[in-house]
Scaffold this active site. Structure first.
Site, PDB file in Angstrom:
ATOM      1  CE  LYS A 192      99.066  62.614   1.318  1.00 31.28           C
ATOM      2  NZ  LYS A 192      99.459  63.642   0.175  1.00 31.28           N
ATOM      3  CE1 TYR A 219     102.115  70.670   4.396  1.00 31.75           C
ATOM      4  CE2 TYR A 219     100.650  72.203   5.298  1.00 31.75           C
ATOM      5  CZ  TYR A 219     100.839  71.318   4.630  1.00 31.75           C
ATOM      6  OH  TYR A 219      99.832  70.575   3.988  1.00 31.75           O
ATOM      7  CE1 TYR A 259     102.618  67.931   1.623  1.00 29.94           C
ATOM      8  CE2 TYR A 259     100.477  68.937   0.900  1.00 29.94           C
ATOM      9  CZ  TYR A 259     101.381  68.277   1.885  1.00 29.94           C
ATOM     10  OH  TYR A 259     100.875  68.125   3.107  1.00 29.94           O
TER      11      TYR A 259
HETATM   12  C1  LIG Z   1     100.466  64.621   0.755  1.00 32.07           C
HETATM   13  C2  LIG Z   1     101.119  65.105  -0.644  1.00 32.07           C
HETATM   14  C3  LIG Z   1     102.554  64.967  -1.004  1.00 32.07           C
HETATM   15  C4  LIG Z   1     103.361  64.236   0.252  1.00 32.07           C
HETATM   16  O1  LIG Z   1     103.436  63.068   0.254  1.00 32.07           O
HETATM   17  P1  LIG Z   1     103.447  62.302   1.731  1.00 32.07           P
HETATM   18  O2  LIG Z   1     103.379  60.717   1.428  1.00 32.07           O
HETATM   19  O3  LIG Z   1     102.617  63.002   2.530  1.00 32.07           O
HETATM   20  O4  LIG Z   1     104.952  62.363   1.794  1.00 32.07           O
HETATM   21  C5  LIG Z   1     103.041  65.463  -2.107  1.00 32.07           C
HETATM   22  N1  LIG Z   1     102.053  66.086  -2.888  1.00 32.07           N
HETATM   23  C6  LIG Z   1     101.012  66.311  -2.478  1.00 32.07           C
HETATM   24  C7  LIG Z   1     100.100  67.064  -3.797  1.00 32.07           C
HETATM   25  C8  LIG Z   1     100.371  65.889  -1.618  1.00 32.07           C
HETATM   26  O5  LIG Z   1      98.998  65.948  -1.252  1.00 32.07           O
END
Ligand SMILES: *Cc1c(COP(=O)(O)O)cnc(C)c1O
Length: 331
Positions: A49, A263, A289
Site C-alpha cells: 500500500k 477472506y 494475502y
Molecule cells: C492489500 C494487500 C494485497 C492485495 O493487494 P490489492 O492491491 O488490494 O489487490 C496483497 N498483500 C498484502 C499483504 C496486502 O496488504
C-alpha cells in the site's frame, strides 16, 4: 510514459530488492524463484500500500486536505500504512474498520495491524461486515467537514486509478531489474485483493510492451468477479496515464482456488507456505494475502502448471498480521 506528470510524495524505500530464492527453488525442484521485496517499502513494517499511497497522499495534499478517511478489515495492512503515512505528513486519519472475519480471536481484534493503527493515533470506528462503505465514508467525510476540516477519501486498499499508479511504477522498476540482472522470467505471480496491485502492474507491463504473463492469486471473491474487478481498474488506470486500451481482457488472469473458507480465514496450504518461506529463506509472509498467494504458486509449481520458466513472486508484505493469528497458525 510520464508518471512524473502525477503528484507524488516520497514514502517508500525504492527500488525494492529483487532477490533469488535458491533454497526454495531447490526444495520445490522446479523453476528458479525470485522475490520482489515490496515487504521492504519501509513505512511502518512495509507492504504494497505504501507505493499506492505515494500517489493518493500527494493528491490529498494537492487538494488541501487535512484529514484522510479510509476503510479496511480489522487486520488491514492498508489501514496501518495509511495511518503511518498520515502521521508522517501531518494529517489526521479517520478509519472505518470492517468486521469482515466472523468470530475473531482476541489477538485478531487487538494485536497486529490494529495495534499499530492505535499507536499511530488513527481514529478507529467499527462497522459490521457488509456495510455500504461508500456511503459510510461519505458520512464520515461530512462529519469531518462540519468540524471545519477538509477530508480526502482513500478507498479500500487505495485501489483506484490514483493508487494503482504505484503499481504501474512497480512494473517499470521490476522490468528494469529483470533486464539489469539479465534474468529470463516467464511468470510474475502476486496475491490479488482490492485489485490495485494487479491492475497497476498489468498496465505497467503492457504499456512497456512486456509479454511476461501476470497471475493474480485471489484471496477473497471468485475468479470471474476478481478478474472483472482488476480489468475494470486496469482500463481506468490505462486511460489515466494516456495509454487507453493497452490492456486486453485476457491479460487479466486470476486463480481463486486458494481462498479456502473465505477472506482472512487460514488454510493448511497457507500455513505450509508461510513456514516453508520462513524455514528455507528466512522470510516472513502473512496469513491473509501473501501466504495464500504463495500457497497458490507452490501448488501450481507442484502440479506442473507453473513448471516451465522462472518466476518472480511479488511479496506484498503483511507480516504484521502474523501476530493476530497467534492462535491459528500451526508451527
Ligand atoms: C492489500 C494487500 C494485497 C492485495 O493487494 P490489492 O492491491 O488490494 O489487490 C496483497 N498483500 C498484502 C499483504 C496486502 O496488504
Amino acid at each position: 510514459m510520464l508518471l512524473s506528470d502525477f503528484p507524488r510524495v516520497p514514502l517508500a524505500h525504492l527500488p525494492t530488492p529483487l532477490e533469488h530464492l535458491p533454497r526454495l527453488s531447490e526444495h520445490l525442484g522446479g523453476p528458479d524463484i525470485y522475490v520482489k521485496r515490496d515487504d521492504c517499502t519501509g513505512l511502518a513494517t512495509g507492504g504494497n500500500k505504501t507505493r499506492k499511497l505515494e500517489f493518493s497522499m500527494a493528491e490529498a495534499l494537492q487538494q488541501g486536505a487535512d484529514t484522510i478517511v479510509t476503510v479496511g478489515a480489522v487486520q488491514s495492512n492498508h489501514v496501518r500504512q495509511t495511518a503511518a503515512a498520515a502521521c508522517k505528513l501531518g494529517l489526521k486519519c479517520e478509519v472505518l474498520l470492517e468486521h469482515r472475519v466472523a468470530h475473531p480471536s482476541e489477538p485478531y481484534a487487538k494485536s497486529g495491524n490494529v495495534l499499530l493503527d492505535r499507536i499511530f493515533g488513527a481514529n478507529l470506528r467499527e462497522y459490521p461486515s457488509g456495510t455500504d462503505f461508500e456511503l459510510a465514508m461519505s458520512d464520515v467525510a461530512d462529519e469531518v467537514r462540519s468540524a471545519g476540516r477538509k477530508p480526502y477519501i482513500i478507498p479500500g486498499g487505495a485501489s483506484n486509478k490514483v493508487g494503482a499508479l504505484g503499481y504501474v511504477n512497480c512494473a517499470l522498476e521490476l522490468l528494469e531489474q529483470i533486464q539489469d540482472q539479465r534474468l529470463d522470467i516467464a511468470h510474475i505471480v502476486t496475491a490479488t485483493g482490492s485489485a490495485g496491485t494487479q491492475g497497476g502492474l498489468i498496465v505497467g507491463l503492457k504499456a512497456m510492451q512486456s509479454n511476461i504473463p501476470l497471475l493474480g492469486i485471489g484471496v477473497n471473491i471468485p475468479q470471474q468477479a476478481q478478474e472483472e474487478k482488476v480489468y475494470a481498474l486496469a482500463c481506468e488506470t490505462a486511460e489515466y496515464i494516456g495509454k487507453p486500451g493497452c490492456v486486453a481482457r485476457e491479460d487479466v488472469v486470476a486463480n481463486c482456488d486458494y481462498v479456502g473458507e473465505g477472506y482472512g480465514v487460514p488454510t493448511d496450504s497457507m500455513n505450509e507456505a508461510v513456514l516453508m518461506l520462513a524455514r528455507y529463506e528466512g522470510l516472513l509472509f502473512d496469513p491473509v494475502y501473501s501466504g495464500k498467494g504463495l500457497a497458490g504458486m507452490i501448488d501450481l509449481i507442484r502440479n506442473g502448471s507453473l513448471s516451465s520458466g522462472n518466476i518472480v513472486f511479488l511479496h506484498t508484505g503483511g507480516s504484521a498480521a502474523l501476530f493476530a493469528y497467534v492462535d491459528q497458525l500451526q508451527t
